[in-house]
Design a protein around this motif. Structure first.
Motif, mmCIF file in Angstrom:
data_model
loop_
_atom_site.group_PDB
_atom_site.id
_atom_site.type_symbol
_atom_site.label_atom_id
_atom_site.label_comp_id
_atom_site.label_asym_id
_atom_site.label_seq_id
_atom_site.Cartn_x
_atom_site.Cartn_y
_atom_site.Cartn_z
ATOM 1 N N PHE A 34 0.868 12.765 6.450
ATOM 2 C CA PHE A 34 -0.137 11.931 5.788
ATOM 3 C C PHE A 34 0.342 11.486 4.406
ATOM 4 C CE2 PHE A 34 -2.716 14.001 8.950
ATOM 5 C CZ PHE A 34 -3.658 13.053 9.299
ATOM 6 N N GLY A 35 1.646 11.473 4.195
ATOM 7 C CA GLY A 35 2.188 11.112 2.888
ATOM 8 C C GLY A 35 2.669 9.678 2.842
ATOM 9 N N ARG A 36 2.832 9.172 1.616
ATOM 10 C CA ARG A 36 3.403 7.841 1.401
ATOM 11 C C ARG A 36 4.389 7.963 0.248
ATOM 12 N NH1 ARG A 36 -0.612 3.000 3.053
ATOM 13 N NH2 ARG A 36 -1.746 4.108 4.661
ATOM 14 N N GLY A 37 5.664 7.846 0.594
ATOM 15 C CA GLY A 37 6.702 8.142 -0.375
ATOM 16 C C GLY A 37 7.015 7.045 -1.360
ATOM 17 N N ALA A 38 6.448 5.851 -1.174
ATOM 18 C CA ALA A 38 6.791 4.720 -2.047
ATOM 19 C C ALA A 38 5.720 4.466 -3.101
ATOM 20 C CB ALA A 38 6.996 3.457 -1.204
ATOM 21 N N ARG A 39 5.082 5.545 -3.580
ATOM 22 C CA ARG A 39 3.984 5.387 -4.543
ATOM 23 C C ARG A 39 4.546 5.262 -5.956
ATOM 24 N NH1 ARG A 39 1.868 9.816 -1.696
ATOM 25 N NH2 ARG A 39 1.689 11.101 -3.576
ATOM 26 N N LEU A 40 5.301 4.203 -6.194
ATOM 27 C CA LEU A 40 5.932 3.984 -7.487
ATOM 28 C C LEU A 40 5.207 2.868 -8.231
ATOM 29 C CD1 LEU A 40 9.673 4.018 -6.387
ATOM 30 C CD2 LEU A 40 8.252 5.954 -7.051
ATOM 31 N N ALA B 236 -6.201 5.985 0.042
ATOM 32 C CA ALA B 236 -7.156 6.698 -0.801
ATOM 33 C C ALA B 236 -7.615 8.006 -0.174
ATOM 34 C CB ALA B 236 -8.363 5.801 -1.078
ATOM 35 N N LYS B 237 -7.871 7.993 1.107
ATOM 36 C CA LYS B 237 -8.521 9.144 1.744
ATOM 37 C C LYS B 237 -7.542 10.190 2.255
ATOM 38 C CE LYS B 237 -12.398 6.193 2.952
ATOM 39 N NZ LYS B 237 -13.136 6.602 1.755
ATOM 40 N N ALA B 238 -6.262 9.841 2.341
ATOM 41 C CA ALA B 238 -5.284 10.813 2.836
ATOM 42 C C ALA B 238 -4.139 11.017 1.849
ATOM 43 C CB ALA B 238 -4.737 10.346 4.196
ATOM 44 N N ALA B 239 -3.351 9.968 1.589
ATOM 45 C CA ALA B 239 -2.141 10.130 0.787
ATOM 46 C C ALA B 239 -2.425 10.559 -0.648
ATOM 47 C CB ALA B 239 -1.344 8.832 0.794
ATOM 48 N N LEU B 240 -3.507 10.040 -1.248
ATOM 49 C CA LEU B 240 -3.807 10.342 -2.644
ATOM 50 C C LEU B 240 -4.847 11.445 -2.815
ATOM 51 C CD1 LEU B 240 -4.029 6.737 -4.191
ATOM 52 C CD2 LEU B 240 -2.039 8.261 -4.095
ATOM 53 N N ALA B 241 -5.353 11.980 -1.723
ATOM 54 C CA ALA B 241 -6.517 12.872 -1.777
ATOM 55 C C ALA B 241 -6.309 14.084 -2.678
ATOM 56 C CB ALA B 241 -6.876 13.331 -0.361
ATOM 57 N N LYS B 242 -5.085 14.625 -2.744
ATOM 58 C CA LYS B 242 -4.843 15.844 -3.517
ATOM 59 C C LYS B 242 -4.072 15.597 -4.809
ATOM 60 C CE LYS B 242 -4.654 18.640 0.716
ATOM 61 N NZ LYS B 242 -3.810 19.553 1.540
ATOM 62 N N ASP B 243 -3.868 14.348 -5.161
ATOM 63 C CA ASP B 243 -2.982 14.040 -6.289
ATOM 64 C C ASP B 243 -3.670 14.036 -7.649
ATOM 65 O OD1 ASP B 243 -1.103 13.772 -4.362
ATOM 66 O OD2 ASP B 243 -0.573 11.690 -4.804
ATOM 67 N N ARG C 273 -10.909 10.034 -2.378
ATOM 68 C CA ARG C 273 -11.598 9.797 -1.101
ATOM 69 C C ARG C 273 -12.926 9.080 -1.282
ATOM 70 N NH1 ARG C 273 -11.278 15.927 0.859
ATOM 71 N NH2 ARG C 273 -11.945 16.081 -1.325
ATOM 72 N N LYS C 274 -13.417 9.053 -2.547
ATOM 73 C CA LYS C 274 -14.665 8.351 -2.828
ATOM 74 C C LYS C 274 -14.452 6.877 -3.171
ATOM 75 C CE LYS C 274 -17.147 12.477 -4.362
ATOM 76 N NZ LYS C 274 -17.862 13.139 -5.483
ATOM 77 N N ALA C 275 -13.211 6.436 -3.091
ATOM 78 C CA ALA C 275 -12.924 5.017 -3.345
ATOM 79 C C ALA C 275 -13.682 4.151 -2.343
ATOM 80 C CB ALA C 275 -11.432 4.753 -3.250
ATOM 81 N N ARG C 276 -14.151 3.007 -2.820
ATOM 82 C CA ARG C 276 -14.901 2.074 -1.977
ATOM 83 C C ARG C 276 -13.996 0.895 -1.628
ATOM 84 N NH1 ARG C 276 -19.797 -1.863 -4.013
ATOM 85 N NH2 ARG C 276 -20.509 -2.578 -1.959
ATOM 86 N N THR D 57 0.824 -1.215 0.000
ATOM 87 C CA THR D 57 0.000 0.000 0.000
ATOM 88 C C THR D 57 0.857 1.264 0.000
ATOM 89 O OG1 THR D 57 -0.191 -0.158 2.421
ATOM 90 C CG2 THR D 57 -1.966 -1.127 1.107
ATOM 91 N N ALA D 58 2.109 1.130 -0.449
ATOM 92 C CA ALA D 58 2.996 2.272 -0.718
ATOM 93 C C ALA D 58 3.472 2.991 0.530
ATOM 94 C CB ALA D 58 2.326 3.258 -1.677
ATOM 95 N N GLY D 59 3.389 2.336 1.680
ATOM 96 C CA GLY D 59 3.885 2.965 2.898
ATOM 97 C C GLY D 59 5.384 2.826 3.070
#
Length: 440
Positions: free
Chosen positions: A410-416, A185-192, A199-202, A52-54
């Motif tokens: 609230f970031g996740r730096g391994a989103r590769l 979905a609700k924090a790390a990717l919210a502004k990307d 944040r609407k991901a189920r 989960t890219a943490g």
């Protein structure tokens, strides 16, 4: 490869059990040969963080040769075991360069387990499990690509399917995966993204049994469910998965379009019992004696997820990292005592120091017998325990700093996204979310 004047102990598998056995044999007058098909040891309890890219893979793994480099009586062989001859006392190893037979005086099988699909192995391509670094990076790729595809499409149904993630299995791995995906979905990717709102991901967690975390007390199971729902995870218990397709999962009578389906519902032991030709339980684990010895196979032991054992107190030893470490150390010590001519150790007794599972940011459950904790304190204890048991000091520092940074930002730096996009159909019809008509 080995000193023939000394007894040879072959350890198959460099997981918690195998490495603990090797360390127990440090300084003993034996040659230790560790055989593994991968060159690294992984800290499996944190694999979901990679998925989960943490965390990045290198933060929870280390080269086997480096880990045992200070232990002069250890040799590492990279290769896949294909069989064992208990009469000739040899292990057949194939490393794609050449096949070899390694002679042993003692053999310790610590080969771990893989995910089990209960007779539906064809589901694996659509619903991968989480046991290796390769599994974790493939899941990470699948998750991140789902958001990218949702961003690119103009079809509302297709977007909804790409933003639907289903986790099958309500044990610790499933709970941790579901909570971590929801936070991603609700924090790390919210502004990307610009066209979608992550944040609407189920996130849907499906469990066939009556409650989550069945190995925990009911109160902690209820607390875990409440924490997940607070994160926005939809939890379904008493819900059986009937099919896992390329673009949907069938739960009971309902077909749910989903681009990401992850499997955390069961495990199957390695083929060790087949190598030895001995009795195994339903999960494929070798039925061993009270000292982990394999009946009818002199000098052979099985530990960790490879072994089915009831300890001296009548407790079924669980397939968790602390149990594997205790088992490996016990068997190593047993061999040392035999070499020294001492009386054997008494039957193995598992020491349960507690069960922990994390649900998400600042939420976890902890069971220490009479003491049961939930919430922030349990989360901090979970984090400290996992960092303490990491492979080496460097990894502990790196993981601690990354977690501190993620906690503050609230970031996740391994989103590769590495490798190719998973080949998954994304054409989804609106009516596909209706219950399946069995009469059709």
């Amino acid at each position: 490869m080995t000193d023939k004047k000394k007894p040879v102990v072959i350890i198959v598998g460099a997981g918690f059990g195998g490495l603990s056995a090797a360390r127990a044999l440090a300084g003993a007058e034996v040659e230790v040969v560790i055989v593994d098909q991968r060159n690294h040891h992984i800290f499996q309890p944190l694999l979901y963080q990679v998925a989960t890219a943490g965390l990045s893979p290198a933060e929870i793994a280390g080269p086997i040769r480096s880990i045992v480099s200070d232990q002069k009586n250890v040799t590492v062989v990279l290769g896949r075991v294909t069989g064992v001859d208990t009469v000739a006392r040899t292990v057949r190893v194939d490393n794609s360069v050449r096949a070899a037979k390694l002679r042993y005086d003692w053999l310790i099988l610590a080969t771990g387990a893989r995910h089990a699909y209960f007779g539906n192995d064809h589901w694996e391509a659509n619903a991968p499990g989480l046991k290796t670094i390769e599994d974790a990076t493939a899941i990470r790729r699948r998750l991140l690509w789902a958001f990218e595809r949702a961003e690119m499409t103009d079809d509302p149904a297709e977007r909804e399917a790409n933003l639907t993630m289903v986790v099958v299995g309500g044990g610790p791995t499933g709970v941790e995966l579901a909570g971590s995906i929801a936070e991603l979905a609700k924090a790390a990717l919210a502004k990307d993204f610009r066209r979608i709102d992550p944040r609407k991901a189920r996130v849907l967690l499906v469990e066939a049994g009556p409650r989550l975390l069945p190995s925990f007390p009911e109160g902690l199971s209820a607390a875990a469910k409440a924490s997940l729902e607070q994160l926005g995870v939809t939890v379904r218990v008493n819900a059986r998965v009937m099919d896992c397709g390329a673009d949907a999962v069938v739960v009971g009578e309902e077909r749910i379009p989903a681009a990401t389906i992850l499997w955390a519902a069961g495990v199957q032991a390695s083929p060790a019992a087949g190598w030895l030709g001995v009795e195994a339980d339903r999960a494929g684990r070798v039925k061993v004696g009270p000292d982990f010895s394999v009946p009818g196979c002199e000098g052979v032991f099985a530990v960790g997820d490879t072994a089915a054992i009831i300890d001296a107190a009548g407790v079924v030893v669980p397939g968790v990292a602390p149990a594997a470490k205790q088992a490996g150390r016990y068997v190593g010590d047993q061999i040392v005592r035999k070499l020294a001519g001492y009386a054997p150790l008494p039957a193995f007794r598992y020491r349960n120091y507690g069960n922990l599972a994390t649900i998400g940011r600042h939420a976890a459950v902890a069971d220490f017998g009479r003491i049961r904790l939930t919430g922030g304190l349990a989360w901090w204890l979970w984090g400290i325990a996992h960092i303490f048991f990491l492979i080496d000091f460097r990894n502990r520092i790196v993981v601690s700093l990354n977690w501190l940074w993620s906690y503050m930002t609230f970031g996740r730096g391994a989103r590769l996204i590495t490798g190719m996009s998973p080949a998954r159909p994304v054409a989804v019809r609106q009516e596909e979310s209706r219950p399946v008509d069995r009469a059709a």
